[in-house]
Scaffold this motif. Structure first.
Motif, PDB file in Angstrom:
ATOM      1  N   TRP A 138       1.046  -0.797  -0.312  1.00  0.00           N
ATOM      2  CA  TRP A 138      -0.081   0.067  -0.099  1.00  0.00           C
ATOM      3  C   TRP A 138       1.279   1.498  -0.106  1.00  0.00           C
ATOM      4  O   TRP A 138       2.305   1.051   0.267  1.00  0.00           O
ATOM      5  N   SER A 139       0.588   2.279  -0.301  1.00  0.00           N
ATOM      6  CA  SER A 139       1.344   3.447  -0.372  1.00  0.00           C
ATOM      7  C   SER A 139       0.473   4.513  -0.493  1.00  0.00           C
ATOM      8  O   SER A 139      -0.802   4.878  -0.112  1.00  0.00           O
ATOM      9  N   MET A 140       0.495   5.656   0.564  1.00  0.00           N
ATOM     10  CA  MET A 140       0.359   6.706   0.504  1.00  0.00           C
ATOM     11  C   MET A 140       1.301   8.013   0.166  1.00  0.00           C
ATOM     12  O   MET A 140       2.704   8.093  -0.404  1.00  0.00           O
ATOM     13  N   VAL A 141       0.726   9.260   0.030  1.00  0.00           N
ATOM     14  CA  VAL A 141       1.557  10.330  -0.548  1.00  0.00           C
ATOM     15  C   VAL A 141       0.929  11.327   0.682  1.00  0.00           C
ATOM     16  O   VAL A 141       0.304  11.867   0.940  1.00  0.00           O
ATOM     17  N   ILE A 142       2.203  11.897   0.902  1.00  0.00           N
ATOM     18  CA  ILE A 142       2.673  12.962   2.065  1.00  0.00           C
ATOM     19  C   ILE A 142       2.968  13.439   2.063  1.00  0.00           C
ATOM     20  O   ILE A 142       4.299  13.816   1.777  1.00  0.00           O
ATOM     21  N   PRO A 143       2.696  15.177   1.991  1.00  0.00           N
ATOM     22  CA  PRO A 143       3.733  16.557   1.988  1.00  0.00           C
ATOM     23  C   PRO A 143       4.124  16.280   3.861  1.00  0.00           C
ATOM     24  O   PRO A 143       4.227  16.583   4.588  1.00  0.00           O
ATOM     25  N   TRP A 144       5.126  15.826   3.746  1.00  0.00           N
ATOM     26  CA  TRP A 144       6.593  15.906   4.634  1.00  0.00           C
ATOM     27  C   TRP A 144       7.327  16.968   4.872  1.00  0.00           C
ATOM     28  O   TRP A 144       8.036  18.131   3.780  1.00  0.00           O
ATOM     29  N   ASN A 145       7.397  17.547   6.546  1.00  0.00           N
ATOM     30  CA  ASN A 145       7.910  18.733   6.385  1.00  0.00           C
ATOM     31  C   ASN A 145       9.324  18.177   7.334  1.00  0.00           C
ATOM     32  O   ASN A 145       9.369  17.710   8.155  1.00  0.00           O
ATOM     33  N   GLY A 146      10.227  18.544   6.712  1.00  0.00           N
ATOM     34  CA  GLY A 146      11.366  18.835   7.347  1.00  0.00           C
ATOM     35  C   GLY A 146      12.949  19.117   5.982  1.00  0.00           C
ATOM     36  O   GLY A 146      12.369  20.612   5.584  1.00  0.00           O
ATOM     37  N   MET A 205      10.212  16.284  10.179  1.00  0.00           N
ATOM     38  CA  MET A 205       9.980  16.383  11.800  1.00  0.00           C
ATOM     39  C   MET A 205       8.355  17.053  11.720  1.00  0.00           C
ATOM     40  O   MET A 205       7.692  17.102  12.839  1.00  0.00           O
ATOM     41  N   GLY A 206       8.302  16.928  10.599  1.00  0.00           N
ATOM     42  CA  GLY A 206       6.552  17.431  10.663  1.00  0.00           C
ATOM     43  C   GLY A 206       5.895  17.173   9.275  1.00  0.00           C
ATOM     44  O   GLY A 206       6.550  16.392   8.099  1.00  0.00           O
ATOM     45  N   MET A 207       4.813  17.165   9.348  1.00  0.00           N
ATOM     46  CA  MET A 207       4.000  15.989   8.467  1.00  0.00           C
ATOM     47  C   MET A 207       2.462  17.758   7.770  1.00  0.00           C
ATOM     48  O   MET A 207       2.243  17.975   8.818  1.00  0.00           O
ATOM     49  N   TYR A 208       1.915  17.893   6.685  1.00  0.00           N
ATOM     50  CA  TYR A 208       1.251  18.047   6.457  1.00  0.00           C
ATOM     51  C   TYR A 208       0.967  19.610   7.359  1.00  0.00           C
ATOM     52  O   TYR A 208       0.497  20.081   8.036  1.00  0.00           O
TER      53      TYR A 208
END
Ligand SMILES: Nc1nc2c(c(=O)[nH]1)N[C@H]1C(S)=C(S)[C@@H](COP(=O)(O)O)O[C@H]1N2
Ligand SMILES: [Mo]
Length: 321
Positions: A138-146, A205-208
């Protein structure tokens, strides 16, 4: 196997059976309407805290539809917090992130023990939208912050013997999953130094736009977008520069199933299942509905082949999987 699956009459063997899709969906909708999905709901996860820094967009982002923040923070693999996908959010408060420090050691000129504040301070924060492709297809599309891992590693001045980078997760004895013998604790991962220094490799260190929740690996986790999700180690407490290839938890647990490289490759099957397709958990897909989300073709190196293919040009990827 979760209780709601039993209630909906689902056998484990049927979970991925496309043919049974429609029939099952009816049962699922009935189960959901009856409110049996329990803890995988919005109420289960603690409020997230917005990042205080300005966040810059990155040219490395994909424009695919995002996975909802709720799904990305409630459907997790974090075995230290339990082996079910819903366990990490339920047990999130068992991971204590304050205070937090990181040990940097091995083949470098500037080793030491640093507070998380010291580690994060010099780095500007960007948003990178990456696919994360789990080995479980399975996969996700995530806005990572870093920020790029390379920027962090360079601060410790790795020497010429530093051929690999090893990472360790906390094994704080308050973590409920450590009693399980599935993996050898602490959770360990590793990269070759050129993979670690590649501009796509990120520390998050963050997401969304929010501080990374505990279940996603607070306060600092790796994101390596062209490798199976298990390489993206969470809640890091130690980074070591090594001359030899470091041992990794999944490789130790099942060496014929999980290699050191773990590059996403639709042509190299897992011994127990194909890796050619993945279920995309996009939009509002969550919990139970995730099992019925659309299947898409898995791309070589998770779609980052142009960027990272060259790192492996002289290697037989069926052997070095
Ligand atoms: N310490 C630690 N890191 C971990 C894991 C874990 O069990 N423990 N699971 C891995 C797996 S298998 C995946 S798919 C990703 C999931 O990340 P996410 O929950 O943020 O989507 O985390 C990876 N990092
Ligand atoms: Mo995974």
């Amino acid at each position: 196997m979760k209780d709601w699956m039993k209630m909906a009459g689902i056998r484990s063997s049927e979970i991925t059976d496309e043919a049974a899709f429609k029939q099952r969906r009816t049962l699922i909708q009935a189960a959901m309407a009856a409110g049996v999905t329990g803890a995988i709901g919005a109420e289960a996860h603690a409020a997230t805290k917005p990042l205080s820094q300005a966040i810059q967009k990155s040219e490395f982002s994909t424009d695919e539809e995002l996975t909802s923040e709720e799904t990305a923070t409630t459907y997790n693999n974090f075995y230290e917090l339990g082996t079910d996908k819903g366990d990490p959010v339920k047990n999130a408060d068992k991971l204590v992130t304050k205070p937090w420090s990181l040990i940097i050691d091995g083949e470098c000129d500037n080793p030491g023990t640093f507070t998380i504040e010291d580690i994060l301070k010099p780095h500007a924060v960007e948003e990178r939208i990456y696919r994360l492709r789990c080995v479980e297809a399975w996969s996700m599309v995530i806005p990572w912050n870093g920020f790029p891992l390379a920027d962090l590693l360079k601060r410790f001045k790795p020497n010429s013997k530093a051929k690999y980078v090893a990472f360790e997760t906390t094994s704080d004895d308050r973590l409920p999953g450590l009693g399980s013998r599935v993996l050898d604790w602490p959770y360990r991962e590793g990269l070759r130094i050129d993979e670690a220094m590649h501009p796509l490799t990120m520390m998050a260190m963050g997401m969304y736009g929010n501080e990374i929740p505990n279940q996603n690996g607070a306060p600092l986790r790796l994101v390596v977008p062209w490798k199976y999700g298990y390489k993206s180690i969470k809640s890091i407490v130690r980074i070591s520069f090594t001359e030899k290839q470091p041992p990794t938890s999944w490789n130790l647990a099942a060496p014929h199933e999980y290699g050191f490289f773990s590059n996403v490759n639709p042509e190299v099957s897992h011994p127990r299942w194909s890796q050619a397709k993945e279920r995309r958990l996009s939009g509002e897909t969550s919990g139970l509905a995730a099992l019925f989300s659309a299947k898409v073709e898995t791309k070589f190196m998770n779609g980052y082949g142009d960027e990272v293919g060259g790192l492996y040009s002289d290697m037989d990827l069926t052997k070095f999987f």
